[in-house]
Design a protein around this motif. Structure first.
Motif, PDB file in Angstrom:
ATOM      1  N   VAL A   1      22.687   2.561  28.187  1.00  0.00           N
ATOM      2  CA  VAL A   1      22.011   3.568  28.999  1.00  0.00           C
ATOM      3  C   VAL A   1      22.151   3.187  30.470  1.00  0.00           C
ATOM      4  O   VAL A   1      21.789   2.077  30.871  1.00  0.00           O
ATOM      5  CB  VAL A   1      20.524   3.687  28.601  1.00  0.00           C
ATOM      6  CG1 VAL A   1      19.871   4.826  29.350  1.00  0.00           C
ATOM      7  CG2 VAL A   1      20.389   3.883  27.101  1.00  0.00           C
ATOM      8  N   ASP A   2      22.667   4.118  31.269  1.00  0.00           N
ATOM      9  CA  ASP A   2      22.844   3.879  32.697  1.00  0.00           C
ATOM     10  C   ASP A   2      21.506   4.096  33.395  1.00  0.00           C
ATOM     11  O   ASP A   2      21.088   5.222  33.645  1.00  0.00           O
ATOM     12  CB  ASP A   2      23.891   4.832  33.269  1.00  0.00           C
ATOM     13  CG  ASP A   2      24.141   4.605  34.748  1.00  0.00           C
ATOM     14  OD1 ASP A   2      23.695   3.573  35.283  1.00  0.00           O
ATOM     15  OD2 ASP A   2      24.780   5.470  35.377  1.00  0.00           O
ATOM     16  N   ILE A   3      20.811   2.994  33.670  1.00  0.00           N
ATOM     17  CA  ILE A   3      19.483   3.073  34.271  1.00  0.00           C
ATOM     18  C   ILE A   3      19.440   2.424  35.647  1.00  0.00           C
ATOM     19  O   ILE A   3      18.379   2.115  36.161  1.00  0.00           O
ATOM     20  CB  ILE A   3      18.430   2.431  33.349  1.00  0.00           C
ATOM     21  CG1 ILE A   3      18.847   1.025  32.968  1.00  0.00           C
ATOM     22  CG2 ILE A   3      18.185   3.280  32.139  1.00  0.00           C
ATOM     23  CD1 ILE A   3      17.801   0.263  32.236  1.00  0.00           C
ATOM     24  N   GLY A   4      20.592   2.187  36.240  1.00  0.00           N
ATOM     25  CA  GLY A   4      20.644   1.549  37.553  1.00  0.00           C
ATOM     26  C   GLY A   4      20.487   0.052  37.402  1.00  0.00           C
ATOM     27  O   GLY A   4      21.271  -0.583  36.724  1.00  0.00           O
ATOM     28  N   THR A   5      19.439  -0.504  37.983  1.00  0.00           N
ATOM     29  CA  THR A   5      19.201  -1.937  37.841  1.00  0.00           C
ATOM     30  C   THR A   5      18.554  -2.205  36.497  1.00  0.00           C
ATOM     31  O   THR A   5      17.954  -1.327  35.899  1.00  0.00           O
ATOM     32  CB  THR A   5      18.279  -2.463  38.962  1.00  0.00           C
ATOM     33  OG1 THR A   5      17.024  -1.795  38.847  1.00  0.00           O
ATOM     34  CG2 THR A   5      18.888  -2.222  40.323  1.00  0.00           C
ATOM     35  N   GLY A   6      18.660  -3.394  36.006  1.00  0.00           N
ATOM     36  CA  GLY A   6      18.096  -3.717  34.708  1.00  0.00           C
ATOM     37  C   GLY A   6      19.088  -3.422  33.602  1.00  0.00           C
ATOM     38  O   GLY A   6      20.282  -3.277  33.843  1.00  0.00           O
ATOM     39  N   ALA A   7      18.570  -3.315  32.388  1.00  0.00           N
ATOM     40  CA  ALA A   7      19.452  -3.102  31.244  1.00  0.00           C
ATOM     41  C   ALA A   7      18.720  -2.346  30.154  1.00  0.00           C
ATOM     42  O   ALA A   7      17.507  -2.443  30.032  1.00  0.00           O
ATOM     43  CB  ALA A   7      19.922  -4.448  30.705  1.00  0.00           C
TER      44      ALA A   7
END
Length: 132
Positions: A34-40
């Motif tokens: 999932v492309d959530i920016g920062t994090g994973a």
């Protein structure tokens, strides 16, 4: 040197021609990053339809994860794993739990019990003095 290069070329060719067993339409697990920016955040859907969410990303990530779930026809997530308790890994899962998108949840407190046994923290969470 030529033997090493030939062996390396043969290995690369072998690896490129092999297909992992999980590939293919029947009985395949699907993994979504999932492309959530920062994090994973990673959603794994088993061949039987069970779901596992690994990390939930930072605040606001639940919106993107819920959108993916809706696209895939998933009402709730069966299992969750948080790799470590940093805000950019746990906030999205907390949001999904609060929204009722996680089937059931249980927080494991294995570390607290180990530390309590060592005399560092008692089971109520109060800090105790280490043994002298």
């Amino acid at each position: 040197m030529i033997k090493k290069l030939t062996a390396l070329a043969a290995l690369v060719l072998l690896l490129l021609t092999q297909r992992p067993q999980a590939q293919g339409p029947a009985g395949a697990a699907n993994i979504y990053f999932v492309d959530i920016g920062t994090g994973a955040s990673t959603l794994i859907v088993s061949p039987t339809g069970k779901t596992l969410l690994v990390d939930g990303g930072p605040d606001g990530s639940a919106t993107k994860i819920a959108a993916l779930m809706s696209t895939l026809g998933i009402a709730t997530i069966d299992y969750t794993v948080v790799t470590h308790y940093h805000i950019d890994h746990i906030s999205g899962i907390t949001e999904l739990i609060n929204a009722g998108k996680v089937a059931r949840h249980r927080v494991r407190q294995r570390r607290r019990r180990r530390r309590a046994a060592a005399g560092h923290v008692d089971v109520t969470g109060e800090h105790a003095r280490p043994p002298t």
